[in-house]
Design a protein around this motif. Structure first.
Motif, mmCIF file in Angstrom:
data_model
loop_
_atom_site.group_PDB
_atom_site.id
_atom_site.type_symbol
_atom_site.label_atom_id
_atom_site.label_comp_id
_atom_site.label_asym_id
_atom_site.label_seq_id
_atom_site.Cartn_x
_atom_site.Cartn_y
_atom_site.Cartn_z
ATOM 1 N N GLU A 398 0.846 -1.198 0.000
ATOM 2 C CA GLU A 398 0.000 0.000 0.000
ATOM 3 C C GLU A 398 0.882 1.249 0.000
ATOM 4 N N LYS A 400 0.460 4.198 -0.901
ATOM 5 C CA LYS A 400 -0.163 5.467 -0.540
ATOM 6 C C LYS A 400 -0.024 5.782 0.951
ATOM 7 N N ASP A 404 -0.054 9.294 3.746
ATOM 8 C CA ASP A 404 -1.042 9.389 4.820
ATOM 9 C C ASP A 404 -0.677 10.542 5.755
#
Length: 429
Positions: A398, A400, A404
């Protein structure tokens, strides 16, 4: 002469060994972990041994073969995961005396302490007192030296604590601030050992070693602060009762293998002040070096300031890392479904949950293991490896997460740096 030094890799023992080597003696050093000492002082014949496991005279006979003199610089402040005070300071010594008598050892020089006054009932002083008495009754030629607080160019235990307190910003909060403290320079202790071996101090002598001008704990810390090149700050005298919870925490750390100078034995002795034995100080006529003279002859460097500032940060680093990893393992278990959702693109729900539980248990194990001193280095290295795996795995699964707002992956990077910092200052000597 051939000389066996017990605790030759310690704060006092290493200086004694260096002095005796300069005097032309052949030195054998005994220590529990002499590997690095062998690199620092390759002229010494190093022997790895644990005094706590040498309670039989037979354990000493090979070591004493061809040794003319034994110098005991070993000691343990308090029982803990790594130390058995009674076994090391009393049982092993009584066995040594029996073996030395049969081996014909010419002299034993014992580095002891003032064994009366506050803390005299503690195992540290009680076992020294019993060992000293057994040595006197053994019939072996001996000299007993009782130094007060030993100050040196290097630092360990109580002297390391003095430096760290001296480096505190803004103010110096001290318990027992006004209590008297007598000191002796470590080179003077080594000179006394050399004098005993050379016959300048006659066998049977029992000598207290302390400079003639006692000071207070507060003044001594301020002298250390000046030596570090720091401006004076006010001393805040804390109530002596504050020492109890601090020493309780330090005792708990001792049971995990951490040798804190704030343990209850040290605090009990400090409640009266650190003063040398006043028995037979005049037997040896040498004028002892004052703290001011010792510091003037050994100016500090930036490494001393770093050490002083990092010394009290070390337990906070270890505890902080432990808490970080324990929470990182416990928090995801509160909502296992949400925590395991990151793995769902790669696998079904059940294996995702199992993998999440496994990583949580791994984090908890690392967080708990780092608190045990014998396992701390491996736990810290494990934290670095696992963190790198998390970064690589998180990026692959992940990516991304790097964007965050809460930075779950970004925050791993400073935790790795913090772990490297803990590794860098982990060693105790």
């Amino acid at each position: 002469m051939n000389i066996l030094i017990l605790g030759a890799n310690g704060f006092i023992g290493s200086v004694v060994a260096a002095r005796l080597l300069r005097d032309g003696h052949r030195v054998t050093g005994l220590g529990r972990q002499p590997e690095r000492a062998r690199l620092r002082q390759p002229q010494i014949d190093w022997v790895k041994a644990d005094l706590a496991k040498m309670a039989d005279p037979k354990d000493w006979l090979t070591l004493l073969d061809k040794q003319d003199v034994v110098v005991n610089c070993a000691g343990a402040l308090q029982d803990g995961l790594a130390d058995d005070v009674s076994a090391a300071q009393q049982g092993a010594m009584i066995a040594l005396y029996a073996a030395a008598k049969s081996a014909g050892t010419a002299l034993i020089v014992q580095i002891s302490a003032r064994t009366e006054g506050a803390g005299s009932d503690r195992p540290f002083l009680a076992t020294k007192r019993n060992a000293d008495q057994a040595l006197k009754e053994s019939g072996i030629p001996h000299v007993i030296l009782r130094p007060a607080l030993v100050i040196g160019r290097n630092a360990h235990g109580g002297t390391a604590l003095l430096r760290s307190l001296a480096a505190l910003p803004f103010a110096l909060p001290l318990a027992h601030a006004g209590n008297p403290v007598e000191t002796v320079f470590v080179d003077d202790v080594a000179a006394a050992v050399a004098a005993a071996i050379d016959g300048e101090i006659l066998p049977g002598a029992d000598i207290g070693l302390a400079e003639s001008r006692p000071t207070t704990l507060a003044d001594l810390v301020l002298q250390h602060r000046s030596w570090l090149g720091l401006p004076p700050v006010p001393v805040i005298a804390l109530p002596s009762a504050i020492a109890k919870p601090i020493s309780w925490l330090a005792d708990m750390a001792g049971r995990l293998g951490w040798r804190s100078p704030l343990r209850s034995t040290a605090m009990a002795i400090m409640s009266e002040g650190v003063v040398g034995d006043r028995g037979e100080r005049q037997i040896w006529s040498r004028r002892l070096t004052t703290v001011a003279e010792a510091f003037a002859a050994n100016p500090s460097g930036v490494q001393d300031l770093w050490f002083a500032r990092l010394y009290l940060l070390k337990p906070l680093l270890i505890c902080g890392l432990s808490l970080f990893w324990l929470l990182s393992g416990l928090v995801p278990l509160i909502d296992l479904g949400a925590a395991s959702s990151h793995f769902l693109p790669l696998m079904t729900e059940f294996p995702a949950r199992m993998l999440t539980i496994a990583t949580c248990l791994l984090d908890i194990a690392l967080g708990a293991t780092v608190l045990f001193r014998p396992c701390a280095r491996r736990a810290l290295l494990g934290m670095v490896v696992v963190s790198l795996v998390y970064i690589v795995g998180g990026t692959a699964v992940e990516p991304k997460l790097w964007l965050d707002p809460l930075g779950p992956l970004v925050k791993v990077l400073p935790s790795i740096l913090l772990t490297f910092a803990a590794l860098a200052i982990l060693e105790e000597r």
